[in-house]
Write a protein that holds these residues in place. Structure first.
Motif, PDB file in Angstrom:
ATOM      1  N   GLU A  40       0.831  -1.206   0.000  1.00 12.48           N
ATOM      2  CA  GLU A  40       0.000   0.000   0.000  1.00 12.48           C
ATOM      3  C   GLU A  40       0.863   1.252   0.000  1.00 12.48           C
ATOM      4  OE1 GLU A  40      -2.438  -0.371   3.436  1.00 12.48           O
ATOM      5  OE2 GLU A  40      -3.732  -1.909   2.557  1.00 12.48           O
ATOM      6  N   LEU A  41       1.932   1.251   0.788  1.00  6.78           N
ATOM      7  CA  LEU A  41       2.821   2.411   0.838  1.00  6.78           C
ATOM      8  C   LEU A  41       3.544   2.637  -0.487  1.00  6.78           C
ATOM      9  CD1 LEU A  41       4.355   2.059   4.406  1.00  6.78           C
ATOM     10  CD2 LEU A  41       2.701   3.760   3.626  1.00  6.78           C
ATOM     11  N   GLU A  42       3.906   1.550  -1.169  1.00  9.75           N
ATOM     12  CA  GLU A  42       4.549   1.688  -2.477  1.00  9.75           C
ATOM     13  C   GLU A  42       3.591   2.306  -3.493  1.00  9.75           C
ATOM     14  OE1 GLU A  42       5.824  -2.274  -3.328  1.00  9.75           O
ATOM     15  OE2 GLU A  42       7.749  -2.019  -2.308  1.00  9.75           O
ATOM     16  N   LEU A  43       2.327   1.878  -3.475  1.00  7.18           N
ATOM     17  CA  LEU A  43       1.333   2.464  -4.379  1.00  7.18           C
ATOM     18  C   LEU A  43       1.115   3.938  -4.072  1.00  7.18           C
ATOM     19  CD1 LEU A  43      -1.359  -0.367  -4.562  1.00  7.18           C
ATOM     20  CD2 LEU A  43       0.334   0.261  -6.287  1.00  7.18           C
ATOM     21  N   GLN A  44       1.049   4.260  -2.793  1.00  5.64           N
ATOM     22  CA  GLN A  44       0.871   5.654  -2.407  1.00  5.64           C
ATOM     23  C   GLN A  44       2.089   6.482  -2.797  1.00  5.64           C
ATOM     24  OE1 GLN A  44       0.223   6.185   1.791  1.00  5.64           O
ATOM     25  NE2 GLN A  44      -0.563   8.252   1.531  1.00  5.64           N
ATOM     26  N   CYS A  45       3.263   5.912  -2.671  1.00  3.40           N
ATOM     27  CA  CYS A  45       4.489   6.617  -3.065  1.00  3.40           C
ATOM     28  C   CYS A  45       4.495   6.901  -4.561  1.00  3.40           C
ATOM     29  CB  CYS A  45       5.712   5.794  -2.674  1.00  3.40           C
ATOM     30  SG  CYS A  45       7.281   6.544  -3.120  1.00  3.40           S
ATOM     31  N   LYS A  46       4.077   5.932  -5.365  1.00  6.21           N
ATOM     32  CA  LYS A  46       4.001   6.154  -6.811  1.00  6.21           C
ATOM     33  C   LYS A  46       3.016   7.264  -7.146  1.00  6.21           C
ATOM     34  CE  LYS A  46       5.211   1.492  -8.285  1.00  6.21           C
ATOM     35  NZ  LYS A  46       4.723   0.256  -8.937  1.00  6.21           N
ATOM     36  N   SER A  47       1.869   7.239  -6.479  1.00  3.95           N
ATOM     37  CA  SER A  47       0.860   8.265  -6.720  1.00  3.95           C
ATOM     38  C   SER A  47       1.380   9.643  -6.330  1.00  3.95           C
ATOM     39  CB  SER A  47      -0.405   7.936  -5.923  1.00  3.95           C
ATOM     40  OG  SER A  47      -1.311   9.005  -5.975  1.00  3.95           O
ATOM     41  N   LEU A  48       2.017   9.724  -5.181  1.00  6.42           N
ATOM     42  CA  LEU A  48       2.533  11.015  -4.721  1.00  6.42           C
ATOM     43  C   LEU A  48       3.684  11.515  -5.586  1.00  6.42           C
ATOM     44  CD1 LEU A  48       2.441  10.543  -0.848  1.00  6.42           C
ATOM     45  CD2 LEU A  48       0.947  11.964  -2.248  1.00  6.42           C
ATOM     46  N   SER A  49       4.530  10.613  -6.060  1.00  5.49           N
ATOM     47  CA  SER A  49       5.626  11.048  -6.930  1.00  5.49           C
ATOM     48  C   SER A  49       5.078  11.544  -8.264  1.00  5.49           C
ATOM     49  CB  SER A  49       6.638   9.928  -7.145  1.00  5.49           C
ATOM     50  OG  SER A  49       6.055   8.844  -7.824  1.00  5.49           O
ATOM     51  N   HIS A  50       4.016  10.910  -8.756  1.00  5.76           N
ATOM     52  CA  HIS A  50       3.372  11.377  -9.985  1.00  5.76           C
ATOM     53  C   HIS A  50       2.783  12.773  -9.779  1.00  5.76           C
ATOM     54  CE1 HIS A  50       1.323  11.187 -13.806  1.00  5.76           C
ATOM     55  NE2 HIS A  50       0.173  11.450 -13.202  1.00  5.76           N
ATOM     56  N   ARG A  51       2.096  12.969  -8.655  1.00  2.12           N
ATOM     57  CA  ARG A  51       1.536  14.287  -8.355  1.00  2.12           C
ATOM     58  C   ARG A  51       2.634  15.331  -8.193  1.00  2.12           C
ATOM     59  NH1 ARG A  51      -2.325  13.993  -3.409  1.00  2.12           N
ATOM     60  NH2 ARG A  51      -2.318  16.223  -3.802  1.00  2.12           N
ATOM     61  N   LEU A  52       3.757  14.931  -7.607  1.00  2.00           N
ATOM     62  CA  LEU A  52       4.872  15.860  -7.427  1.00  2.00           C
ATOM     63  C   LEU A  52       5.441  16.291  -8.767  1.00  2.00           C
ATOM     64  CD1 LEU A  52       6.943  17.282  -5.577  1.00  2.00           C
ATOM     65  CD2 LEU A  52       8.300  15.187  -5.702  1.00  2.00           C
ATOM     66  N   HIS A  53       5.608  15.349  -9.691  1.00  2.00           N
ATOM     67  CA  HIS A  53       6.124  15.697 -11.018  1.00  2.00           C
ATOM     68  C   HIS A  53       5.157  16.622 -11.752  1.00  2.00           C
ATOM     69  CE1 HIS A  53       9.656  13.222 -10.844  1.00  2.00           C
ATOM     70  NE2 HIS A  53       8.939  12.151 -10.521  1.00  2.00           N
ATOM     71  N   GLU A  54       3.861  16.367 -11.619  1.00  2.00           N
ATOM     72  CA  GLU A  54       2.877  17.250 -12.242  1.00  2.00           C
ATOM     73  C   GLU A  54       2.950  18.653 -11.648  1.00  2.00           C
ATOM     74  OE1 GLU A  54      -0.956  15.501 -11.782  1.00  2.00           O
ATOM     75  OE2 GLU A  54      -0.654  14.043 -13.394  1.00  2.00           O
ATOM     76  N   ALA A  55       3.070  18.731 -10.329  1.00  2.69           N
ATOM     77  CA  ALA A  55       3.146  20.038  -9.668  1.00  2.69           C
ATOM     78  C   ALA A  55       4.417  20.778 -10.066  1.00  2.69           C
ATOM     79  CB  ALA A  55       3.089  19.859  -8.150  1.00  2.69           C
ATOM     80  N   GLU A  56       5.539  20.054 -10.164  1.00  4.14           N
ATOM     81  CA  GLU A  56       6.795  20.692 -10.569  1.00  4.14           C
ATOM     82  C   GLU A  56       6.699  21.219 -11.999  1.00  4.14           C
ATOM     83  OE1 GLU A  56       9.683  17.655  -9.902  1.00  4.14           O
ATOM     84  OE2 GLU A  56      10.085  18.320  -7.851  1.00  4.14           O
ATOM     85  N   SER A  57       6.082  20.443 -12.884  1.00  8.48           N
ATOM     86  CA  SER A  57       5.956  20.914 -14.262  1.00  8.48           C
ATOM     87  C   SER A  57       5.026  22.127 -14.332  1.00  8.48           C
ATOM     88  CB  SER A  57       5.440  19.803 -15.172  1.00  8.48           C
ATOM     89  OG  SER A  57       4.135  19.421 -14.812  1.00  8.48           O
TER      90      SER A  57
END
Length: 86
Positions: A40-57
């Motif tokens: 579950e934590l790995e899935l959440q980490c993937k989701s958060l890293s995706h959101r972080l990349h979107e926010a950075e862009s």
């Protein structure tokens, strides 16, 4: 008398073996729960890293827009200074 001692000893050993099996099942269940939580934590980490990349862009796009806006403002201000000096 020796038979009673042997019966008590065998029942004690059976009780200890039962306690060990119970503890083994507890550790197995705990291991499965931890693996599930890690997944579950790995899935959440993937989701958060995706959101972080979107926010950075998005931030980079906004910074580019702002820098182009201020670059236009600075060049207009520079021309105003040049005209006033003449």
């Amino acid at each position: 008398m020796l038979i009673y001692i042997l019966i008590c000893l065998s029942l004690s050993l059976a009780g200890i073996a039962g306690l060990q099996f119970t503890y083994l099942f507890y550790l197995d269940r705990l291991d499965k729960e931890r693996k599930k939580r890690v997944h579950e934590l790995e899935l959440q980490c993937k989701s958060l890293s995706h959101r972080l990349h979107e926010a950075e862009s998005r931030i980079n796009e906004q910074n580019d827009t702002l820098s182009s806006f201020y670059a236009d403002e600075e060049s207009e201000g520079m021309w105003a200074d040049v005209i006033e000096d003449r």
